[in-house]
Design a protein around this motif. Structure first.
Motif, PDB file in Angstrom:
ATOM      1  N   ASN A   1     -27.633 -10.442   5.303  1.00 50.27           N
ATOM      2  CA  ASN A   1     -28.203  -9.677   4.311  1.00 50.27           C
ATOM      3  C   ASN A   1     -28.082 -10.100   2.771  1.00 50.27           C
ATOM      4  O   ASN A   1     -26.855 -10.526   2.814  1.00 50.27           O
ATOM      5  N   PHE A   2     -28.887  -9.707   2.061  1.00 53.36           N
ATOM      6  CA  PHE A   2     -28.703 -10.343   0.686  1.00 53.36           C
ATOM      7  C   PHE A   2     -29.101  -9.310  -0.537  1.00 53.36           C
ATOM      8  O   PHE A   2     -29.475  -9.473  -1.463  1.00 53.36           O
ATOM      9  N   LEU A   3     -29.309  -7.775   0.025  1.00 50.81           N
ATOM     10  CA  LEU A   3     -29.706  -6.773  -0.932  1.00 50.81           C
ATOM     11  C   LEU A   3     -28.826  -6.652  -2.086  1.00 50.81           C
ATOM     12  O   LEU A   3     -29.059  -6.518  -3.213  1.00 50.81           O
ATOM     13  N   LEU A   4     -27.400  -6.722  -1.942  1.00 52.08           N
ATOM     14  CA  LEU A   4     -26.302  -6.607  -2.732  1.00 52.08           C
ATOM     15  C   LEU A   4     -26.486  -7.619  -3.846  1.00 52.08           C
ATOM     16  O   LEU A   4     -26.365  -7.730  -4.962  1.00 52.08           O
ATOM     17  N   LEU A   5     -26.869  -8.915  -3.350  1.00 48.97           N
ATOM     18  CA  LEU A   5     -27.183 -10.331  -4.269  1.00 48.97           C
ATOM     19  C   LEU A   5     -28.266  -9.815  -5.112  1.00 48.97           C
ATOM     20  O   LEU A   5     -28.218 -10.152  -6.344  1.00 48.97           O
ATOM     21  N   LEU A   6     -29.323  -9.254  -4.478  1.00 44.79           N
ATOM     22  CA  LEU A   6     -30.506  -8.957  -5.363  1.00 44.79           C
ATOM     23  C   LEU A   6     -30.314  -8.050  -6.563  1.00 44.79           C
ATOM     24  O   LEU A   6     -30.647  -7.822  -7.701  1.00 44.79           O
ATOM     25  N   ILE A   7     -29.364  -6.957  -6.142  1.00 44.00           N
ATOM     26  CA  ILE A   7     -29.056  -5.863  -7.135  1.00 44.00           C
ATOM     27  C   ILE A   7     -28.081  -6.904  -8.366  1.00 44.00           C
ATOM     28  O   ILE A   7     -28.363  -6.630  -9.469  1.00 44.00           O
ATOM     29  N   PHE A   8     -27.274  -7.570  -8.142  1.00 43.11           N
ATOM     30  CA  PHE A   8     -26.331  -8.348  -9.010  1.00 43.11           C
ATOM     31  C   PHE A   8     -27.385  -9.407  -9.875  1.00 43.11           C
ATOM     32  O   PHE A   8     -27.363  -9.583 -11.123  1.00 43.11           O
ATOM     33  N   SER A   9     -28.498  -9.740  -9.053  1.00 42.77           N
ATOM     34  CA  SER A   9     -29.299 -10.844  -9.677  1.00 42.77           C
ATOM     35  C   SER A   9     -30.260  -9.930 -10.930  1.00 42.77           C
ATOM     36  O   SER A   9     -30.542 -10.411 -11.944  1.00 42.77           O
ATOM     37  N   SER A  10     -30.364  -8.782 -10.460  1.00 41.27           N
ATOM     38  CA  SER A  10     -31.137  -7.794 -11.298  1.00 41.27           C
ATOM     39  C   SER A  10     -30.530  -7.502 -12.451  1.00 41.27           C
ATOM     40  O   SER A  10     -30.894  -7.307 -13.570  1.00 41.27           O
ATOM     41  N   ILE A  11     -29.053  -7.369 -12.227  1.00 40.08           N
ATOM     42  CA  ILE A  11     -28.306  -7.062 -13.390  1.00 40.08           C
ATOM     43  C   ILE A  11     -28.138  -8.070 -14.531  1.00 40.08           C
ATOM     44  O   ILE A  11     -28.158  -8.060 -15.598  1.00 40.08           O
ATOM     45  N   GLY A  12     -28.154  -9.264 -13.802  1.00 42.66           N
ATOM     46  CA  GLY A  12     -27.832 -10.826 -14.745  1.00 42.66           C
ATOM     47  C   GLY A  12     -29.317 -10.780 -15.234  1.00 42.66           C
ATOM     48  O   GLY A  12     -29.326 -11.158 -16.531  1.00 42.66           O
TER      49      GLY A  12
END
Length: 413
Positions: free
Chosen positions: A335-346
């Motif tokens: 799963n990579f949803l958390l990564l996408l959240i941090f990518s959106s923050i970045g």
């Protein structure tokens, strides 16, 4: 009395950070893995250079080290402790501690109005970063890149002050020293090639004096001579005799789009404390208005791309990808949803930086994003402590002012 207690507390915290750093060396800390590879890679290369320089250069590809051997040469011929492993590793630990001190001094030079104890406290964060610590304790060569990178940013900051004026002798010297230190940074860590590119773009966009431009070009040409000699010996920018297809396999522009979400997540990860400080200082409404649109836009785009299976590769990493992706896998496999959240923050942070000072911040960040997007696998160690160094020493943003508004709270965060 309150001020004295506060200052005393800050010194205590700084002291604990120092103790933690050297205790990590004593306990042979290896928090990110890869420390013991020093015995298989760095140490044999250093000893080979001590024995026969030309043989080591001509056969460098056989060591399976895909870098320019600049740091190994420094260790072999300049470091007086390169005959004994324990003394050598201690020397790199001490050099790495000196990098922190240099970082603090450059930091202070840029933010002259900030108390030095607060500068020390803010700078000491690099002594807590696991990649920086592991490289220091195990005698690895990565931290040399950060040493020269920080020094180059100091000279860059001095050049910026009078960039359009007719340069005096000190200005010319600063230009030459910038070119030298940025070339050394590039030789130590090849991805830091973005800094000379950013510098030349800066000269163009800020209408630098012709003497500064000409001096820069001549200096870069002179300091590029070692690279040209290596190309003559190797027949390429790396010794590919024993590492065929290196560029098509590892360094390739086609990796840029694939690495973009991961690069953004790194910015989100390292600048999240800065955003937290802004949130605590400005309140929910102001913070929401600044970031929600760009964050929501990026997250919707990323979720859409994941739904049509374009981002499925993010669920298949066994190496690289960074800490957020690994934590995401621990929560739910592949799963990579958390990564996408941090990518959106970045993404939202970068949009904020670009809006605040488009010329300066884009000139610094866009070449970095492009060059760091080329490798097949993107490791978090590539940008640690790069993002924090750039944030404090190279970018122009109100986030720095917000950080210093309530320095005690900021340092706590």
């Amino acid at each position: 009395m309150i001020l004295n207690k506060e200052v005393l507390l800050k010194f205590v915290v700084i002291g604990l950070v120092f103790i933690s750093f050297f205790l990590g060396y004593v306990l042979r800390e290896n928090s990110v893995g890869g420390g013991p590879e020093f015995y298989e890679l760095s140490w044999p290369i250093i000893q080979s250079f001590k024995e026969d320089f030309l043989f080591s250069i001509k056969n460098y590809g056989s060591f399976q080290d895909y870098t320019i051997p600049f740091s190994h040469i420094l260790n072999a011929y300049i470091n007086p402790f390169s005959n004994d492993i324990e003394n050598f590793q201690l020397s790199i630990t001490i050099i790495s501690f000196a990098i922190f001190l240099i970082f603090a001094l450059v930091f202070k030079n840029i933010f002259k109005h900030i108390n030095f104890v607060d500068i020390l406290l803010a700078s000491s964060v690099i002594l807590l970063l696991p990649m920086f610590r592991t490289s220091a304790f195990w005698g690895k060569n990565e931290n040399y890149g950060w040493l020269f990178f920080i020094l180059a940013l100091y000279f860059f900051s001095e050049i910026k002050k009078d960039i359009s004026k007719n340069p005096n002798n000190q200005n010319i010297l600063n230009v030459i020293l910038f070119c030298f230190t940025s070339a050394c940074a590039l030789y130590a860590r090849q991805a830091l090639a973005f800094l000379p590119i950013s510098y030349l773009l800066y000269l163009f966009f800020y209408n630098a004096n012709k003497k500064i431009v000409i001096t820069s070009i001549i200096s870069f040409a002179v300091f590029a001579i070692p690279a040209f000699l290596l190309i003559l010996i190797w027949g390429n920018v790396f010794d590919l005799k024993n590492t065929p297809n290196y560029f098509t396999w590892w360094i390739n522009p086609k990796n840029l789009l694939k690495n973009f979400p991961i690069l953004l997540s790194f910015f989100g990860f390292y600048l999240l404390p800065i955003l937290t400080i802004e949130f605590l200082n400005s309140g929910f409404k102001d913070f929401f208005n600044k970031y929600f649109r760009s964050f929501f836009f990026a997250l919707i785009i990323f979720i859409f791309l994941s739904q049509i299976n374009i981002l499925n590769y993010l669920g298949d990493y066994t190496m690289g990808g960074g800490a957020i992706l690994k934590v995401n896998y621990l929560i739910q496999k592949n799963n990579f949803l958390l990564l996408l959240i941090f990518s959106s923050i970045g993404f939202s942070v970068l949009m904020r930086l670009f809006k605040e000072d488009a010329k300066n911040n884009m000139v610094i960040l866009l070449p970095m994003l492009i060059i760091y997007g080329f490798p097949k696998l993107l490791y978090q160690e590539f940008v640690e402590p790069l993002i924090l160094i750039i944030f404090f020493l190279a970018l122009k943003t109100n986030l720095q002012k917000i950080y210093f508004n309530n320095i005690s709270l900021s340092n706590f965060v």
